[in-house]
Design an enzyme around this catalytic site. Structure first.
Site, PDB file in Angstrom:
ATOM      1  CG  ASP A 155      -2.191   0.885   0.922  1.00  0.00           C
ATOM      2  OD1 ASP A 155      -2.145   1.709  -0.015  1.00  0.00           O
ATOM      3  OD2 ASP A 155      -3.190   0.787   1.655  1.00  0.00           O
TER       4      ASP A 155
HETATM    5  C1  BGC Z   1      -5.040   3.305   0.217  1.00  0.00           C
HETATM    6  C2  BGC Z   1      -5.306   2.244  -0.825  1.00  0.00           C
HETATM    7  C3  BGC Z   1      -5.172   2.804  -2.209  1.00  0.00           C
HETATM    8  C4  BGC Z   1      -3.808   3.463  -2.356  1.00  0.00           C
HETATM    9  C5  BGC Z   1      -3.545   4.016  -3.731  1.00  0.00           C
HETATM   10  C6  BGC Z   1      -3.777   4.086  -0.062  1.00  0.00           C
HETATM   11  O1  BGC Z   1      -3.655   5.189   0.761  1.00  0.00           O
HETATM   12  O2  BGC Z   1      -4.967   2.702   1.483  1.00  0.00           O
HETATM   13  O3  BGC Z   1      -6.589   1.694  -0.628  1.00  0.00           O
HETATM   14  O4  BGC Z   1      -5.367   1.807  -3.161  1.00  0.00           O
HETATM   15  O5  BGC Z   1      -3.700   4.494  -1.400  1.00  0.00           O
HETATM   16  O6  BGC Z   1      -4.285   5.145  -3.969  1.00  0.00           O
END
Ligand code: BGC
Length: 726
Positions: free
Chosen positions: A271
């Site tokens: 993530d």
């Molecule tokens: C979130 C994810 C997301 C990623 C990319 C993160 O902050 O937890 O769910 O896919 O950002 O945008």
């Protein structure tokens, strides 16, 4: 699952790559880093502070948050011109519940219990995204959720592992279709957030998760596994710890369980920033150690932190990291690029002309409206709804003329394009019968002027419709709340209108189960609309006027008060259950001040008609592995209107090797008998449905006594005891 990577063409490509080129494949950067993206101006800030060089950007294997056919085509072409070996760039984005045609938030989609429409919504999202140049979506999010303080519950389909697994599969099918190479109107899916991100302590986002392996396996892991069984191409590692180790460095979870036990050999991405966050987590002293732990654990792509590009080369040169680990990660990424057809067609589905035709087209919006209708849940109705033609209506509240109904994950959705409630209602009744007033802000108390306007509208009306809720920043990522009531300003608005003694229906636009005190006890009807998406106002207006019938059923319990949280239907009985026949008055598992039960249970939802359940029966008192049981029940529409009912089957295992939930959803059926008509519903219970994880983690059933429960929700059920004989 997929076979072992044995692609000689890709293998020889990896052999031609320099170490720098390989490591760059493992880096994912956000769109503003790339020349030619709309937010070009912001490049230098984050680039400089992250230590990202022009060279890194030029070779980065993937980009996130980029879309728009023309823009993607320009960037891909410029990228390929510079890329020595002609390896195309992979474009990923969060297409969570729609691209520009926004569907209801996933928690709402869950409440539709409609797997076909859920799949169709993902297919439409994929089609719009793919034509706009996106290759991979960071969805579905399948985290099991039990704590409505956590703002991200709106991204999940709820608290039940079985239902979440069915939705996980439906979403993956919708996004990916059957063949990503040929079907360029689909995108690869990335299931997230592996694992158990939904169990953040105290509902505070990014907080510690600490679960037993048994809880993980029984409740939290099944939906991720279901997505992978459906062929989901990618997995995202969660921010949280599991067993004391942040997931992105958790070798046991990633290499052991995910890759080893489950055989997943697709791409694993961290993530956003999660690799470097191992430093503040306190399991890595510096960037180099974070990079070391993540690559050892099996993270292929590092999203938005540079520990790989800064340190992997030195780690390989010093012998700390085996070069084979890097090659393996690169191969997986190239494999995905190949599967998406990018080597032959680097522009893939991106097509500006088609983009103009299909994005936000009428067909897509119709499906969004249909799903929004099915997602709304009628929580209370004392003869107020549906509204009658000819009634004078006062529409009051901060969501009467508000496009903030798309939800927090509606990146390309436009609030301006969302159908607002007032506009939709005005086309469904004589406009002169409808008066509108804002009443108060979402959090701002009524000004005198606002209050006078609301009061005047209400006095003249036969019925008050309140449009209330949370603004989209009050849920979603980093949107945790400790007090999950409606903001005080809105509670005060209801309280001030109550003494007028007019029939009052409240519509709620929000992203989590709320503590409804001050709403459900004051209003005569409550319709939970969630964040219903682009066509939200139209769907809600159709339901309010009875052009459509409410049929949604909750997939997450509404707590009686936040003090009960987490409260969920598939809990355990404890050694001192409150309702046992011999229960003592005090020394039982209970609160002294509030009930144990949630205010509204899992599976709950009303219709404009009523349904009666009769003649619930089992085909036999005993079953075996070979001899299944059939549960039947006759469900009649006993009201005057059509309606859709979700007939639910639950099972309880009375004595297990480990404690077993007091009820577990095993099956459901949607039926629509006409007024006065009955439908016979039959479910089969098979031995595999009775299996669970034992203390030694074997997955098996036990001979013994069970109860089948059948009914309209997890609370109001009829009991049918049976035995499993082995
Ligand atoms: C979130 C994810 C997301 C990623 C990319 C993160 O902050 O937890 O769910 O896919 O950002 O945008």
């Amino acid at each position: 699952m997929r076979g072992v990577i044995m692609d000689h063409q890709l293998f020889s490509l990896v052999q031609q790559m320099t170490m720098e080129e390989k490591i760059a494949q493992l880096l994912q950067l956000a769109a503003p880093f790339f020349e030619g993206t709309e937010s070009e101006g912001e490049i230098t800030g984050p680039m400089a502070s992250m230590g990202i060089s022009e060279q890194h950007v030029q070779n980065a294997g993937s980009i996130l948050g980029l879309s728009g056919a023309k823009q993607v085509i320009d960037i891909q072409q410029a990228y390929l011109k510079r890329n020595r070996l002609g390896i195309p760039l992979l474009v990923m984005a969060d297409i969570v519940h729609g691209y520009r045609t926004i569907f209801p938030v996933p928690l709402a989609i869950g409440c539709s219990w409609d797997l076909e429409l859920a799949e169709k919504s993902a297919q439409i999202a994929a089609a719009e995204a793919a034509v706009s140049g996106v290759h991979v979506t960071f969805a579905p999010m399948v985290d099991l959720v039990r704590d409505p303080r956590w703002g991200r519950v709106m991204e999940s389909t709820g608290e039940d592992p079985y239902l979440n697994s069915l939705f996980a599969r439906a979403f993956v099918r919708g996004f990916q279709g059957g063949d990503l190479t040929k079907e360029t109107d689909r995108v690869a899916a990335c299931v997230k957030h592996f694992a158990a991100y939904g169990a953040a302590e105290a509902g505070r986002d990014y907080n510690t998760v600490d679960l037993s392996e048994w809880q993980l396996r029984e409740f939290y892991l099944p939906a991720y596994k279901a997505a992978l069984d459906e062929g989901c191409e990618m997995v995202m590692t969660a921010f949280n710890t599991v067993n004391g180790i942040p997931v992105s460095g958790n070798k046991q979870l990633l290499r052991g369980l995910l890759r080893g036990e489950w055989g997943f050999d697709g791409v694993l991405i961290s993530d956003w920033g999660a690799v470097k966050e191992m430093i503040p987590h306190g399991v890595a002293a510096d960037e180099a150690e974070a990079a070391y732990k993540a690559i050892q654990a099996g993270v292929d792509i590092e999203m938005m932190t540079p520990t790989y590009v800064h340190h992997l080369q030195t780690l390989v040169e010093s012998g700390a990291v085996d070069e084979a680990l890097i090659d393996e990660a690169v191969l997986r990424i190239l494999q995905l690029k190949k599967k998406l057809g990018l080597f032959e067609q680097p522009l893939r589905g991106a097509n500006p002309e088609r983009e103009r035709e299909i994005v936000f087209c009428t067909d897509h919006r119709d499906t969004s409206r249909e799903l929004a209708v099915k997602s709304c849940v009628l929580l209370k109705n004392d003869n107020v709804l549906p509204l009658k033609q000819g009634q004078k209506i006062a529409l009051i509240g901060p969501f009467t003329r508000n496009g903030d109904i798309l939800g927090p994950w509606s990146w390309k959705g436009s609030k301006e394009e969302a159908v607002q409630l007032y506009d939709a209602m005005a086309t469904r009744t004589e406009p002169s019968l409808l008066t509108v007033a804002e009443g108060c802000g979402i959090e701002a108390f009524a000004t005198e002027e606002q209050w006078n306007e609301a009061l005047e509208a209400a006095r003249e009306a036969d019925v008050i419709v309140l449009a209330l809720g949370e603004h989209s920043d009050m849920s979603g990522e980093a949107g945790s709340r400790a007090d999950i009531r409606l903001p005080q300003a809105q509670l005060e608005l209801i309280a001030r209108l109550k003494p007028l003694h007019k029939p009052m229906a409240a519509v709620l636009f929000n992203g989590r189960p709320l503590d409804l005190h001050g709403v459900i006890d004051q209003a005569d009807a409550v319709l939970e609309a969630w964040f219903p998406g682009s066509e939200g106002g139209a769907a809600v207006a159709d339901l309010l006027f009875g052009f459509e019938m409410p049929s949604g059923r909750l997939t997450m319990s509404f707590p009686y008060s936040v003090g009960q949280v987490p409260v969920y239907y598939n809990a355990f009985n404890t050694g001192r259950p409150k309702d046992a026949p011999d229960a003592q008055e005090r020394y039982v598992s209970q609160y002294l001040d509030i009930p144990n039960e949630p205010l509204l249970p899992f599976g709950f939802g009303l219709s404009y008609t009523t349904f009666a359940y009769e003649d619930a029966q089992l085909s036999a008192a005993e079953m075996t592995a070979d001899k299944t049981l059939t549960v039947t029940v006759r469900v009649s529409n006993t009201g005057d209107l059509p309606g859709e009912e979700v007939v639910q089957l639950y099972v309880r295992d009375l004595a297990g090797d480990v404690v077993r939930p007091i009820k577990e959803l095993k099956a459901f059926r949607k039926i629509s008998p006409q007024p006065g008509e009955s439908t016979e519903v039959a479910f089969t219970i098979t031995e595999p449905q009775l299996r669970y994880y034992h203390s030694d983690y074997t997955y098996a059933s036990d001979a013994g006594d069970f109860i089948a429960y059948i009914g309209p929700n997890s609370r109001d059920t009829v009991e049918l005891p049976f035995r499993l004989v082995k």
